[in-house]
Enzyme design. Structure first.
Site, PDB file in Angstrom:
ATOM      1  N   TYR A  84      -0.904  11.389   2.081  1.00  0.00           N
ATOM      2  CA  TYR A  84      -1.834  11.234   0.960  1.00  0.00           C
ATOM      3  C   TYR A  84      -1.871  12.486   0.084  1.00  0.00           C
ATOM      4  O   TYR A  84      -1.970  12.398  -1.145  1.00  0.00           O
ATOM      5  CB  TYR A  84      -3.237  10.912   1.473  1.00  0.00           C
ATOM      6  CG  TYR A  84      -3.477   9.439   1.668  1.00  0.00           C
ATOM      7  CD1 TYR A  84      -4.076   8.674   0.674  1.00  0.00           C
ATOM      8  CD2 TYR A  84      -3.089   8.811   2.851  1.00  0.00           C
ATOM      9  CE1 TYR A  84      -4.300   7.325   0.852  1.00  0.00           C
ATOM     10  CE2 TYR A  84      -3.309   7.452   3.037  1.00  0.00           C
ATOM     11  CZ  TYR A  84      -3.908   6.711   2.032  1.00  0.00           C
ATOM     12  OH  TYR A  84      -4.117   5.368   2.213  1.00  0.00           O
TER      13      TYR A  84
ATOM     14  N   HIS B 219     -11.197   8.068  -0.134  1.00  0.00           N
ATOM     15  CA  HIS B 219     -10.250   8.650   0.817  1.00  0.00           C
ATOM     16  C   HIS B 219      -9.100   9.347   0.108  1.00  0.00           C
ATOM     17  O   HIS B 219      -8.525  10.297   0.626  1.00  0.00           O
ATOM     18  CB  HIS B 219      -9.718   7.568   1.753  1.00  0.00           C
ATOM     19  CG  HIS B 219      -8.985   6.460   1.060  1.00  0.00           C
ATOM     20  ND1 HIS B 219      -9.563   5.654   0.107  1.00  0.00           N
ATOM     21  CD2 HIS B 219      -7.692   6.039   1.177  1.00  0.00           C
ATOM     22  CE1 HIS B 219      -8.681   4.774  -0.333  1.00  0.00           C
ATOM     23  NE2 HIS B 219      -7.547   4.985   0.292  1.00  0.00           N
TER      24      HIS B 219
ATOM     25  N   ASP C 264       0.840  -1.196   0.000  1.00  0.00           N
ATOM     26  CA  ASP C 264       0.000   0.000   0.000  1.00  0.00           C
ATOM     27  C   ASP C 264       0.885   1.260   0.000  1.00  0.00           C
ATOM     28  O   ASP C 264       1.676   1.454  -0.908  1.00  0.00           O
ATOM     29  CB  ASP C 264      -0.948  -0.072   1.198  1.00  0.00           C
ATOM     30  CG  ASP C 264      -2.030   0.987   1.208  1.00  0.00           C
ATOM     31  OD1 ASP C 264      -3.041   0.804   0.513  1.00  0.00           O
ATOM     32  OD2 ASP C 264      -1.857   1.989   1.908  1.00  0.00           O
ATOM     33  N   ARG C 265       0.769   2.122   0.995  1.00  0.00           N
ATOM     34  CA  ARG C 265       1.591   3.334   1.026  1.00  0.00           C
ATOM     35  C   ARG C 265       3.080   2.992   1.015  1.00  0.00           C
ATOM     36  O   ARG C 265       3.881   3.658   0.364  1.00  0.00           O
ATOM     37  CB  ARG C 265       1.275   4.171   2.270  1.00  0.00           C
ATOM     38  CG  ARG C 265      -0.176   4.478   2.518  1.00  0.00           C
ATOM     39  CD  ARG C 265      -0.822   5.182   1.353  1.00  0.00           C
ATOM     40  NE  ARG C 265      -0.246   6.500   1.105  1.00  0.00           N
ATOM     41  CZ  ARG C 265      -0.524   7.252   0.026  1.00  0.00           C
ATOM     42  NH1 ARG C 265      -1.347   6.793  -0.891  1.00  0.00           N
ATOM     43  NH2 ARG C 265       0.015   8.442  -0.123  1.00  0.00           N
TER      44      ARG C 265
ATOM     45  N   HIS D 213      -7.069  -7.080   0.870  1.00  0.00           N
ATOM     46  CA  HIS D 213      -6.013  -6.079   0.735  1.00  0.00           C
ATOM     47  C   HIS D 213      -4.863  -6.319   1.715  1.00  0.00           C
ATOM     48  O   HIS D 213      -3.696  -6.152   1.352  1.00  0.00           O
ATOM     49  CB  HIS D 213      -6.609  -4.690   0.980  1.00  0.00           C
ATOM     50  CG  HIS D 213      -5.625  -3.568   0.939  1.00  0.00           C
ATOM     51  ND1 HIS D 213      -4.944  -3.219  -0.205  1.00  0.00           N
ATOM     52  CD2 HIS D 213      -5.204  -2.712   1.909  1.00  0.00           C
ATOM     53  CE1 HIS D 213      -4.152  -2.185   0.041  1.00  0.00           C
ATOM     54  NE2 HIS D 213      -4.287  -1.867   1.326  1.00  0.00           N
TER      55      HIS D 213
END
Length: 289
Positions: A209, A149, A104-105, A269
């Site tokens: 983000y 988001h 992910d990030r 996920h």
């Protein structure tokens, strides 16, 4: 909470910024980077296995977990800055070259590290994310609601932080629930730790983000225009987002990574927790390439 059997250190990576880092095992180094809304604990199963024959380094990213959360000055949470943190952590433990896996990030940070520091990153794995430019390109129409988001936290400073800060456990908990196929994979104590850490990091998480809707696009566009690609062996594990959103995921990735193994998984996920055996095998196969 800590990964059992791992030692913990605070490692300075930049002026006034230190990361919380778990380290265990011995052998060739592997760095594991967590995603949202989590901490380094998401790697607990994978890290314990890899530590049998690797030095495994597992930091909390800047702005997350128990790492420092500096005020955002524009590039503070760019993936370029966060990738430099990772290189600094590895060097602090004596490793100029290392394998790198991100979820992910953390995968976005890993991709940037592979582009900016090709002499340092020997192998690269990305779990359930697309490179930044492609991520924005495939988000369109009603199907983009799955990434609401991303748009919320892309807004100028102020409103998103207030909205999320008003109900942080509900906000972050939503993703832990919605993105997990097997809720038992994230036990109550681990979930509580993720919520605590995220609750205490609203401003820095939003800044991370926001960077992906701004400075990260600038950096990635420059690389695409210059024809830069990931030169090391790359493994990508993804849910079948291509089918869901209407794109060829492997083709998207191959444009960035010529030496690519692309696999679609059936877990949710949070695959390092829901399907650790599959992730471990993929990483061990990558390290053998």
């Amino acid at each position: 909470m800590q990964i059992t059997g791992f030692d913990y250190q605070r490692v300075p990576v930049a002026d006034g910024v230190s990361l919380n880092v778990a380290i265990g095992g011995s052998g060739s180094p592997v760095v594991l980077l967590h995603g949202f809304p989590q901490t380094h604990l998401m790697w607990r199963h994978v890290a314990a296995d890899l530590a049998a024959d690797h030095t495994v380094i597992v930091p909390d990213l800047r702005g997350y977990g128990d790492s420092d959360k500096p005020a955002d000055t524009g590039e503070t949470y760019s993936k370029r800055t966060m990738a430099a943190d990772v290189v600094a952590v590895a060097r602090a433990f004596g490793h100029a070259r290392f394998a790198l896996a991100g979820h992910d990030r953390g995968a976005l940070v890993a991709i940037r590290a592979g582009l900016d520091h090709p002499d340092a990153v020997t192998h690269l794995a990305s779990l359930d994310v697309l490179p930044t430019l492609d991520m924005w390109d495939v988000m369109h129409g009603a199907s983009a609601a799955v990434g609401f988001h991303l748009y919320l936290m892309a807004q100028p400073p102020g409103l998103a932080e207030k909205m999320i800060g008003a109900v942080p456990d509900e906000f972050f908990g939503y993703f832990l629930d919605a993105w997990t196929q097997n809720p038992d994979a994230i036990p109550a104590d681990v979930r509580a730790e993720y919520l605590r850490a995220s609750r205490e990091a609203v401003t820095s998480i939003v800044a991370d983000y926001r960077a992906t809707a701004g400075i990260d696009i600038t950096h990635d566009t420059a690389d695409r225009e210059a024809g830069r690609r990931l030169a090391m062996p790359v493994t990508v594990l993804q849910q079948d987002w291509g089918a869901a959103l209407g794109y060829d995921a492997e083709a998207v990735w191959r444009a960035w990574a010529p030496d690519l193994v692309h696999r679609t998984v059936t877990s949710g996920h949070f695959m390092a927790e829901e399907g650790p055996a599959e992730v471990i095998k993929a990483l061990r196969d990558l390290l053998a390439r």
